[in-house]
Design an enzyme around this catalytic site. Structure first.
Site, PDB file in Angstrom:
ATOM      1  N   LYS A 260       0.842  -1.203   0.000  1.00  0.00           N
ATOM      2  CA  LYS A 260       0.000   0.000   0.000  1.00  0.00           C
ATOM      3  C   LYS A 260       0.878   1.254   0.000  1.00  0.00           C
ATOM      4  O   LYS A 260       0.611   2.213  -0.719  1.00  0.00           O
ATOM      5  CB  LYS A 260      -0.941  -0.027   1.210  1.00  0.00           C
ATOM      6  CG  LYS A 260      -2.065  -1.041   1.019  1.00  0.00           C
ATOM      7  CD  LYS A 260      -2.840  -1.370   2.286  1.00  0.00           C
ATOM      8  CE  LYS A 260      -3.775  -2.545   1.991  1.00  0.00           C
ATOM      9  NZ  LYS A 260      -4.456  -3.078   3.161  1.00  0.00           N
TER      10      LYS A 260
ATOM     11  N   GLN B  20      -5.130  -1.973   9.342  1.00  0.00           N
ATOM     12  CA  GLN B  20      -4.913  -3.286   8.729  1.00  0.00           C
ATOM     13  C   GLN B  20      -5.519  -4.382   9.604  1.00  0.00           C
ATOM     14  O   GLN B  20      -5.207  -4.473  10.794  1.00  0.00           O
ATOM     15  CB  GLN B  20      -3.408  -3.504   8.518  1.00  0.00           C
ATOM     16  CG  GLN B  20      -3.060  -4.756   7.753  1.00  0.00           C
ATOM     17  CD  GLN B  20      -3.556  -4.734   6.299  1.00  0.00           C
ATOM     18  OE1 GLN B  20      -3.384  -3.751   5.582  1.00  0.00           O
ATOM     19  NE2 GLN B  20      -4.192  -5.813   5.872  1.00  0.00           N
TER      20      GLN B  20
ATOM     21  N   ASP C 274     -11.548   2.304   3.394  1.00  0.00           N
ATOM     22  CA  ASP C 274     -11.768   0.861   3.261  1.00  0.00           C
ATOM     23  C   ASP C 274     -13.267   0.540   3.167  1.00  0.00           C
ATOM     24  O   ASP C 274     -13.643  -0.571   2.802  1.00  0.00           O
ATOM     25  CB  ASP C 274     -11.173   0.133   4.482  1.00  0.00           C
ATOM     26  CG  ASP C 274      -9.985  -0.736   4.113  1.00  0.00           C
ATOM     27  OD1 ASP C 274      -9.776  -0.976   2.912  1.00  0.00           O
ATOM     28  OD2 ASP C 274      -9.286  -1.186   5.033  1.00  0.00           O
TER      29      ASP C 274
END
Ligand code: NAP
Length: 287
Positions: A54, A98, A121
């Protein structure tokens, strides 16, 4: 092999090139640099790789990124206060925690702490609800990437039978909603679906999000189907492999995504795209 290979590697490279131009324009025209903060708790090796990829993606397209690494035994309150700090940081337009998180941390609480305006997200319950009613600001990255790949396959989804194996909150359920929005007829299968092949054999579009290597065999696939393999499994020899028996299924499908180089790179491209979108929304920039 007769199936067309839908290369997420190529499509994501194209999207990243377009994003780089967009980011450059935001900088020169508005003096805006999109910013992404990634929080990693603990030392899960797979998570470390995802976070590194990322970061690399951000670097490539010119997005500012910062990484916050917290020890595996970090107190939940400390994590929540970091999120609060990032919620109030004008440099940051996207916040990603994460997953998975260590067991002592309440994942729902953490996801709820992220500002819905920075939830790139798309996992905050508010954004999940918005997706349900077809009004999502941030569509979760993997499902969004799958939809781009389906478009790339050239298939018109209207009235088609779409079958998904897997009902997770991050892949199976959101991709089902997106397929419904495109007027497909959607079936979601899971570990209690019996018999599974009765469902999969009717699929014009088959999406495998299971987490079991080569689980989908050729006898489960309707000839001519478009097959999207979301699975990422590590084999004993260290190689990556999807949930689909690629070589055999490619003989009968009309199009198929490989692993690696299929859905995986699209997930990152969509994250970058959501971050740029967030920066534009934050600054009231409309295309
Ligand atoms: P998950 O939360 O573990 O869900 C797996 C799903 O598969 C569950 O719904 C489970 O059913 C179903 N399942 C398991 N065994 C089955 C069986 N024998 N028959 C039918 N269904 C079965 O996994 P996930 O997070 O959705 O991820 C799935 C895979 O995609 C993993 O390999 C993951 O690494 C990969 N992934 C890749 C990306 C990417 O960017 N490429 C992103 C996310 C995930 P139950 O609900 O009944 O247990």
């Amino acid at each position: 092999m007769s199936a067309k290979v839908i290369s997420g590697k190529e499509v994501s490279a194209r999207i990243k090139q377009e994003l780089a131009l967009e980011v450059e324009l935001l900088k020169t025209k508005y003096d805006i640099i999109p910013g992404l903060a990634v929080i990693l708790v603990g030392e899960n090796p797979a998570s470390q790789v995802y976070v590194r990829n990322k970061e690399k993606g951000c670097e490539l397209v010119g997005i500012y990124s910062e990484k916050h690494i917290l020890p595996a035994d970090v107190a939940q309150d400390k994590l929540l206060s970091l999120i609060e700090q990032l919620n109030n940081d004008d440099k940051i337009h996207g916040i990603l925690v994460q997953l998975p998180l260590p067991e002592h941390i309440d994942e729902t609480k953490v996801l709820e702490a992220i500002s819905t305006d920075k939830d790139v997200d798309g996992f905050h319950p508010y954004n999940v609800g918005q997706l349900m009613v077809g009004a999502a600001k941030f569509v979760p990255c993997t499902p969004q990437g799958i939809m781009v790949l389906l478009k790339e396959s050239g298939m018109d989804l209207v009235g088609k039978q779409a079958v998904i194996i897997g009902r997770s909150n991050i892949v199976g359920k959101p991709v089902a909603l997106l397929l419904l929005q495109e007027h497909a007829t959607v079936t979601i299968c899971h570990s209690r679906t019996k018999p599974l092949s009765e469902q999969t054999l009717k699929a014009d579009v088959l999406i495998a999000a299971i987490g079991r290597p080569k689980f989908v065999t050729a006898d489960m696939v309707k000839p001519g189907a478009v097959v999207i393999d979301v699975g990422v499994n590590r084999l004993p020899d260290g190689k990556l492999c999807g949930d689909v028996d690629y070589a055999a299924v490619a003989e009968i499908a009309s199009a198929i995504t490989p692993v690696p180089g299929g859905v995986g790179p699209m997930t990152i491209a969509m994250l970058l795209s959501n971050t740029v979108k967030s920066a534009k929304l934050y600054n009231n920039i409309v295309d």
